[in-house]
Scaffold this active site. Sequence first.
Site, PDB file in Angstrom:
ATOM      1  N   ARG A  68      -2.305  -3.192  19.645  1.00 25.55           N
ATOM      2  CA  ARG A  68      -0.927  -3.486  19.952  1.00 25.55           C
ATOM      3  C   ARG A  68      -0.235  -5.064  19.638  1.00 25.55           C
ATOM      4  O   ARG A  68      -0.719  -5.340  18.746  1.00 25.55           O
ATOM      5  CB  ARG A  68      -1.015  -4.395  21.071  1.00 25.55           C
ATOM      6  N   TYR A 208      -0.228   4.452  19.103  1.00 26.83           N
ATOM      7  CA  TYR A 208      -1.939   2.955  19.459  1.00 26.83           C
ATOM      8  C   TYR A 208      -1.415   2.771  20.651  1.00 26.83           C
ATOM      9  O   TYR A 208      -0.868   2.366  21.217  1.00 26.83           O
ATOM     10  CB  TYR A 208      -1.644   2.457  18.468  1.00 26.83           C
ATOM     11  N   LYS A 217      -0.851  -1.117  29.755  1.00 28.70           N
ATOM     12  CA  LYS A 217      -0.660  -2.449  29.843  1.00 28.70           C
ATOM     13  C   LYS A 217       1.868  -2.558  30.042  1.00 28.70           C
ATOM     14  O   LYS A 217       1.897  -3.251  30.327  1.00 28.70           O
ATOM     15  CB  LYS A 217      -0.314  -2.990  27.831  1.00 28.70           C
ATOM     16  N   HIS A 237      -4.669  -8.619  35.546  1.00 29.00           N
ATOM     17  CA  HIS A 237      -5.557  -8.306  33.712  1.00 29.00           C
ATOM     18  C   HIS A 237      -6.830  -8.489  34.151  1.00 29.00           C
ATOM     19  O   HIS A 237      -7.974  -9.193  32.783  1.00 29.00           O
ATOM     20  CB  HIS A 237      -5.057  -9.141  32.230  1.00 29.00           C
ATOM     21  N   SER A 259      -8.574 -10.275  26.463  1.00 33.40           N
ATOM     22  CA  SER A 259      -9.097  -8.595  25.391  1.00 33.40           C
ATOM     23  C   SER A 259     -10.135  -8.389  24.796  1.00 33.40           C
ATOM     24  O   SER A 259     -10.149  -9.506  23.513  1.00 33.40           O
ATOM     25  CB  SER A 259      -8.118  -7.833  24.318  1.00 33.40           C
ATOM     26  N   CYS A 261     -12.891  -9.752  25.427  1.00 35.33           N
ATOM     27  CA  CYS A 261     -13.969 -10.880  26.026  1.00 35.33           C
ATOM     28  C   CYS A 261     -15.058 -10.434  26.631  1.00 35.33           C
ATOM     29  O   CYS A 261     -15.890 -10.812  27.061  1.00 35.33           O
ATOM     30  CB  CYS A 261     -13.332 -11.655  26.646  1.00 35.33           C
ATOM     31  N   ASP A 284     -10.709  -3.634  33.661  1.00 33.34           N
ATOM     32  CA  ASP A 284      -9.553  -3.367  32.242  1.00 33.34           C
ATOM     33  C   ASP A 284      -8.121  -4.386  33.678  1.00 33.34           C
ATOM     34  O   ASP A 284      -7.174  -5.225  33.642  1.00 33.34           O
ATOM     35  CB  ASP A 284      -8.166  -2.732  31.578  1.00 33.34           C
ATOM     36  N   ARG A 375     -11.748   2.947  19.294  1.00 38.27           N
ATOM     37  CA  ARG A 375     -11.008   2.941  20.943  1.00 38.27           C
ATOM     38  C   ARG A 375     -12.345   3.817  21.279  1.00 38.27           C
ATOM     39  O   ARG A 375     -12.555   4.990  20.050  1.00 38.27           O
ATOM     40  CB  ARG A 375     -10.042   2.794  21.353  1.00 38.27           C
TER      41      ARG A 375
HETATM   42  C1  OXD Z   1      -6.214  -4.577  25.590  1.00 36.45           C
HETATM   43  C2  OXD Z   1      -6.750  -3.377  25.772  1.00 36.45           C
HETATM   44  O1  OXD Z   1      -5.338  -4.613  24.805  1.00 36.45           O
HETATM   45  O2  OXD Z   1      -7.026  -3.627  27.021  1.00 36.45           O
HETATM   46  O3  OXD Z   1      -6.248  -5.715  26.736  1.00 36.45           O
HETATM   47  O4  OXD Z   1      -6.236  -2.844  25.231  1.00 36.45           O
HETATM   48 MN    MN Z   2      -7.264  -5.049  28.425  1.00 37.24          MN
END
Ligand code: OXD
Ligand code: MN
Length: 593
Positions: A68, A208, A217, A237, A259, A261, A284, A375
């Site tokens: 991102r 991406y 998002k 989130h 993200s 974690c 998520d 990913r």
């Molecule tokens: C993030 C994702 O970046 O879930 O939080 O991809």
């Molecule tokens: Mn996320």
Amino acid sequence: MDYRKLNEWITEMANLCKPDRIHFCDGSQDEYNRLLEEQVRANKAIRLNPDKRPSSYAFFSDPSDVARVENRTFISSVLEENAGPTNNWIDPKILKPKMEKLFSGAMKGRTMYVIPFVMGPVGATIAQYGIQLTDSPYVVCNMRIMTRMGEHILDIIESGKDFVPCLHSVGYPLDGRPDVPWPSAPIEDKYIAHFPEERLIWSYGSGYGGNALLGKKCLALRVASKIGREEGFMAEHMLILKLTNPEGKSKFILGAFPSACGKTNLAMLLPTIPGWRVETVGDDIAWIFKKDDGKLYAINPEKGFFGVAKGTSYKTNYNAMKSIEKNTIFTNVAITEDNDVYWEGMDETPIKAMNWKKQPWTITDREPAAHPNSRFTVSIEQAPNLAKEYDDKEGVLISAILVGGRRASTIPLVTEAYDFNHGVFMGSMMGSEITAAQISNDIGKVRRDPFAMLPFIGYHIKDYFQHWFDMKQGTKEEDLPKIYYVNWFRKNDKGEFLWPGFGDNSRILKWIFERQEGTRKGIETPIGIMPRKEDLDLSGLKLTDEAFDELFKVDKNAWMDELDDLYRYYQSLGEVPQELYDELIKVKERLLK
Ligand code: OXD
Ligand code: MN
């Protein structure tokens, strides 16, 4: 947008982007297979070894398009003050013409795919419909996994559902030049733009993940957070898990973590304590809404996982590894000699591989074989521990919400908030210490990331905090979820983690569950309620008394510094709700008592 404007909008966008063809996605398996095979033939993807990883594919992005892009992400509200100090803002009067120029002819030589989708189970009161136009078949395939999409959704929209228009182009028109394996635009031309008043998303230049799969998002967090503020729900989130005790009683717990974690790991956790079970509702995003009974419920607006591959193994996340054994799209992983996937932290390291840049790699190389943000995209239905409620339009009743980040010091393993306001205060102070992994002069300082929403709030952060307090209006304190601050990442002075984490986090979940049942004790401390050693199920775990004390230590000086830093943070945000200052003062007074 009004559903009656659908065709007009598609025509207008096609006239702007000038694709060679328009394809309305039906969302079928056939269409998905065909698009993937076409991309294999066009050298954009490889099919993985069908004996090892059936019906699975790997894509490799341009090295400049791997994550991102927060500095190219914009909240283009009419007034700057509505975006607030935590968002990049551009006046829509400036941004729209600029992006129109970029979109002009952007799809030349390509197909424009029309993706009708819905975030949330069909029929959920807060489900949000969307149409994404994109020139990326990779995006189509990922959206099919991540959202409920296809013809049946178009039918629902056409029968009278307004939708969020989402326009996306990779920004690499083919006027006279050949295509490349991963088309994208240079960073200065990338724009991930949200026009919150219009509920409109325009994304240009990146193929991406969160930049390109606009349901995730962009819609389910940034735009939905704004819709939720107006319509009385919250877009967060957060993971959603179902925890069941040995007697078969279940509770639903949400968790907000930044993200990378471990949200996916927690949502798919295999408990180390016998008889307990964790099932996944989401990993998520959670949308939180209130029902007539005044209680808070959650749905997962997504239908798949777009998980971080790096570090995922049968040891760290067995259920994720089982989920991705087939029908999976991988991005920026390494490829083994037998045409399977590899990333750092997987169970076995191959001697040789092809790295994510498609170059030869050997075990002695310094560079990792897979990109750290590599990913997997896979349907939630492949999770062996899928909760049956994942598709329930009624949502699940929320018992508890966890908040947390990566903190090497100061923050104890688990702290229960005294009440909802105190819990919102805990969420507001979330953050992680800046480490050497980031280029910064502030190593050791805390980067605040309230509720892990910093990059995802589609409006002013002060109003976001206010929305939390507004959500409790009309609900009795005992009907609200209990909020817990957790920190799996505390370290000793040698820099070693004090807590094993992963499956052993079930011990903390068990305490939380039993606190709700009223069968577990804790002690009151200045910062919240904490378990004593005898309150936690630590059976079978070697945890010394010193480590336990260290995990739960409340260092008064460190906390006073923390509160000072937090006070300055609040000040930097403008007028945050008085309730946050009140809670800060209460903690300070308890510390000084
Ligand atoms: C993030 C994702 O970046 O879930 O939080 O991809
Ligand atoms: Mn996320």
